[in-house]
Every structure is written in C-alpha cells, then in structure tokens.
Motif scaffolding. Structure first.
Motif: not given
Length: 311
Positions: A38-42
């Motif tokens: 998703l091209g996101a952080g965690v």
C-alpha cells in the motif's frame, strides 16, 4: 528495531495490535507486507493491562507495567524482522485493547490482529479482542492465525458471498486486494439447509439446476467489477455445503479470505455473524472482515473517463 526507525504514526498507516503472542508476531509480519503493497507505514499498538491489585499491600507500579509493555513491543518487532525500509511507529495504551485499537484506526486503511484461538473458557473474563474489533472497526480488519506459514503465496484470494447481489463493499475490497497482490479472485457462494428442509427443497429444484442458476446470477453481479479490474482473473464457485465449512476447507489453498460484516441493528457493534466468527476461529490463512456501512454502491463505479478505463 533500532530507535532511528521509529517515527510518528500517520493517518494512513496500517495498524497492528500485538500482545506478546506468536500470533501477534505473525500479525506484524502480515502488516509489514501489506503496508509495503500500500506504500504505507505500520503503527504497532500494545495495550498495557489495566491493573487492579488483589490487595493494597502488593500494588504493581505503573512504571513496571509500562516497561513490560515496551519489552513486549520490542520483542515482537525483533521477531517479526521487518525490513529496514519499513516505517514503524509504536505506542502503548492503558485504555484496554479494543478501545485503543478502535481509536487509533479511525483513518487507517487496515487493522491487523493475531487470531485468538484460545478455548472459550480462557476468554470468559478477557473476551476476544479480534472479534470485538472486527465487529466495530470502521476499517477492514484482518486476523492472522499463529500457524499461518506466510512465505510463498498461492496467488489466490477467496471472497465468500451469501447472495449473488452481495455487498458492494465486500466485492470492492476483494477485487482491490486481489489486484494489489497480483492474485486471482475466487468468488465462493455456498449454502446448506438442515436435512429436513433440504429434502423439501430437493423435491422442488434439482441441485444442478440450482447451481447453474446461482452461477449465472453471480456472474451477472460481477460484470461491472470485472470491467473495473480487467487484470484480475475471476473464478466463480457455487457449492452445496455449509458456508463456514466450505470457506475453512478452502483456506489451506488461498492467501486470504475476504468476508463482509453486515449491519445487525443496535447490537451491530457487539458481535459478528456466525459464519465470520467460525471462519476467523478456524481458517488456516488470514481472514479479512469488511464493514458494509461505508456507503459504496455499484452506482458509484466510474468505469470510463474520457475513453480511459478507470481502476
């Protein structure tokens, strides 16, 4: 995890709840992989137990609980072995696991939890966090079993639908998940009545006739979604089986199962349907629960814009 990898949580981060269990490690591994897609952080969240002393003579200091909670998070992150490129944020909460996860996931694309497979007797006083969050979250919730092997994907996402005109939110999430994974999508429709009622139905319609008719109805419902996601290979399966059994049986050969959480009146936030609960408790792969109250309809699909197909 080195300290310089930690950052402030963002609104678009994948939220993962950890509790020190092996299932929590698997949930974090899944969350890291999904965030990369998703091209996101965690955002890793751990709820520190709400302490009620058995006796005022032996209270447990809050600082001790906080230190222990930080150790749980650190150990889970270390065991998950997230790539150095992963943007990780961590936080501790003393609100309780369910309210903490619901609060931080208001704008999250996904919430990930370890599947709670403890016997019912072990959850009498603690409840089941994964079920409670999946029943109330505004974001899709994925539960990951402790035994999930990860590793090489099968290249298949499975979505279970109750009716051919199933929830548009469910199909939207299933097609998007398959597209993001580069996987094919299997659409499974299963039904089975108690034996007496099945005998009555058998006199009215042959099973093969019913299956063919149901297959045609499902295909019609999928036409617009196939147009929006032309790269997703779709297989429709119509089976005469109890839905939860059919889904759990198929779970050994798929990467993920996608199910919908339907509104259930004033008690909607208190429980899931029996099929979703059974699949979450027994599936061999991650299970994604999609809320059906996000207002999407097939009328919202814009298939074409200035001659270009939208995805």
């Amino acid at each position: 995890m080195s300290k310089d990898r930690r950052s402030a949580a963002g609104d678009g981060d994948v939220v993962v709840g950890v509790d020190g269990s092996r299932a929590g490690v698997q949930a974090l591994r899944y969350a890291v992989a999904e965030a990369a897609r998703l091209g996101a952080g965690v955002h890793v969240v751990h709820a520190v137990p709400i302490f009620v002393p058995m006796t005022p003579m032996y209270p447990l200091p809050v600082d001790d609980l906080t230190t222990a909670g930080q150790a749980v998070v650190q150990r889970t992150v270390d065991e998950a072995r997230a790539p150095e490129s992963t943007r990780l944020a961590t936080s501790l909460s003393r609100e309780g696991a369910v309210p903490a996860l619901l609060a931080v996931s208001e704008d999250a694309p996904l919430v990930v939890l370890g599947a709670d497979r403890r016997p019912v007797a072990a959850r009498i006083f603690t409840g089941n966090v994964s079920t409670a969050v999946a029943a109330s979250s505004r974001a899709p919730v994925v539960t990951v079993p402790e035994t999930w092997p990860g590793g090489e994907p099968t290249g298949t996402v499975l979505v279970g639908i109750k009716r051919p005109d199933g929830s548009p939110e469910l199909l939207a999430e299933a097609f998007a998940t398959a597209q993001t994974r580069g996987a094919r999508l299997v659409v499974l429709h299963a039904w089975r009545l108690p034996s007496f009622y099945e005998d009555v139905v058998a006199h009215r319609v042959a099973e093969t006739d019913w299956a063919e008719r149901a297959h045609e109805e499902v295909d019609r419902e999928l036409e617009q979604w196939r147009a929006v996601y032309p790269d997703v290979e779709v297989e429709v399966r119509v089976v005469h089986d109890q839905p939860a059994h059919a889904l759990v049986s198929a779970s050994e050969r798929v990467d993920e199962i996608v199910l919908v959480r339907r509104p259930r009146g004033v008690a909607a936030a208190l429980h899931l349907g029996p099929t979703a609960r059974a699949v979450m408790a027994n599936a061999h792969c991650p299970v994604r629960i999609v809320p059906s109250d996000r207002g999407l309809s097939t009328a919202d699909l814009v298939l074409e814009d200035a001659g270009e197909l939208n995805k």
